[in-house]
Design a protein around this motif. Structure first.
Motif, PDB file in Angstrom:
ATOM      1  N   ILE A   1       0.840  -1.201   0.000  1.00  0.00           N
ATOM      2  CA  ILE A   1       0.000   0.000   0.000  1.00  0.00           C
ATOM      3  C   ILE A   1       0.875   1.251   0.000  1.00  0.00           C
TER       4      ILE A   1
ATOM      5  N   TRP B   1      -1.398  -2.297  -7.690  1.00  0.00           N
ATOM      6  CA  TRP B   1      -2.550  -1.836  -8.467  1.00  0.00           C
ATOM      7  C   TRP B   1      -3.331  -2.988  -9.075  1.00  0.00           C
TER       8      TRP B   1
ATOM      9  N   LEU C   1      -5.266  -4.801  -6.327  1.00  0.00           N
ATOM     10  CA  LEU C   1      -6.467  -4.037  -5.953  1.00  0.00           C
ATOM     11  C   LEU C   1      -7.548  -4.180  -7.020  1.00  0.00           C
TER      12      LEU C   1
ATOM     13  N   VAL D   1     -13.768   2.519   3.348  1.00  0.00           N
ATOM     14  CA  VAL D   1     -12.605   3.396   3.212  1.00  0.00           C
ATOM     15  C   VAL D   1     -13.011   4.863   3.317  1.00  0.00           C
TER      16      VAL D   1
ATOM     17  N   LEU E   1      -8.841   6.196  -3.094  1.00  0.00           N
ATOM     18  CA  LEU E   1      -7.452   6.122  -2.639  1.00  0.00           C
ATOM     19  C   LEU E   1      -6.726   7.465  -2.717  1.00  0.00           C
TER      20      LEU E   1
ATOM     21  N   LEU F   1      -6.490   9.748   0.403  1.00  0.00           N
ATOM     22  CA  LEU F   1      -5.966   9.153   1.642  1.00  0.00           C
ATOM     23  C   LEU F   1      -4.840   9.981   2.264  1.00  0.00           C
TER      24      LEU F   1
ATOM     25  N   SER G   1      -0.795  12.617  -3.156  1.00  0.00           N
ATOM     26  CA  SER G   1      -2.091  12.364  -3.783  1.00  0.00           C
ATOM     27  C   SER G   1      -1.988  12.465  -5.308  1.00  0.00           C
TER      28      SER G   1
ATOM     29  N   LEU H   1      -0.312   9.383  -6.479  1.00  0.00           N
ATOM     30  CA  LEU H   1      -1.258   8.260  -6.423  1.00  0.00           C
ATOM     31  C   LEU H   1      -2.154   8.234  -7.657  1.00  0.00           C
TER      32      LEU H   1
ATOM     33  N   GLY I   1      -1.801   5.431 -10.295  1.00  0.00           N
ATOM     34  CA  GLY I   1      -3.052   4.678 -10.337  1.00  0.00           C
ATOM     35  C   GLY I   1      -3.617   4.598 -11.739  1.00  0.00           C
TER      36      GLY I   1
END
Length: 187
Positions: free
Chosen positions: A6, A17, A20, A34, A110, A113, A141, A144, A148
């Protein structure tokens, strides 16, 4: 999935990834497990800072109706999750890449977070420390979202499209974050 996997998510397009994505956790489950619990963290910490530090933190900070502000902030965060999931799906598919609604909402859950986690720093009554924590969280972020998109999109070879989509998504995300902060300060 372990904690180290993570923690690598913002720094790798491959680490975690696919795992997930393969879990196929439903969007309502992601929202309940979440988004809802972690989006409670900023309002709780803001309420704590507002009621315990008052003007020590920022002049005029103590005179605000923190119960109302934090309730509105929480509801706005939940709304932002749903809007950002739709936005990620629309933007990414508009750039010629392909992402499912499930993966778009997973990324929307996500991406904030680090920002939610940075609210823990409100336990310390230092404006400079809090600003630095938020800026660092914003950078993580962004990373991510970029990684992502590379990890979750079916067409992953076009780094320029992923970067352009990330810029568009982050611009909308920063605008949404700015509106959330405006709610806090203007109320």
């Amino acid at each position: 999935m372990n904690l180290s996997t993570i923690l690598y998510l913002p720094f790798s397009r491959t680490a975690g990834w696919k795992e997930l994505q393969q879990r196929q956790v439903s969007i309502p489950a992601v929202a309940w497990l979440v988004v809802v619990p972690l989006s409670l963290l900023p309002p709780i910490m803001l309420y704590y800072a507002g009621t315990h530090y008052g003007d020590e933190f920022i002049p005029g900070f103590a005179d605000r109706p923190w119960r109302h502000i934090t309730t509105i902030l929480f509801l706005a965060e939940l709304l932002t999750f749903f809007v950002m999931g739709w936005l990620i799906h629309s933007v990414v598919n508009g750039y010629g890449m392909s992402i499912s609604y499930h993966d778009a909402y997973l990324l929307a859950a996500l991406a904030p977070l680090p920002l939610w986690a940075s609210s823990v720093v409100l336990a310390v009554p230092s404006l400079l420390l809090n600003v630095l924590a938020v800026l660092m969280a914003l950078c993580i972020s962004c990373s991510l979202i970029y990684h992502g998109l590379q990890g979750l999109c079916q067409q992953r070879d076009d780094d320029m499209a992923a970067m352009s989509a990330t810029y568009t998504i982050m611009a909308a995300g920063v605008l949404a974050w700015g509106l959330l902060m405006a709610i806090v300060w203007a109320y």
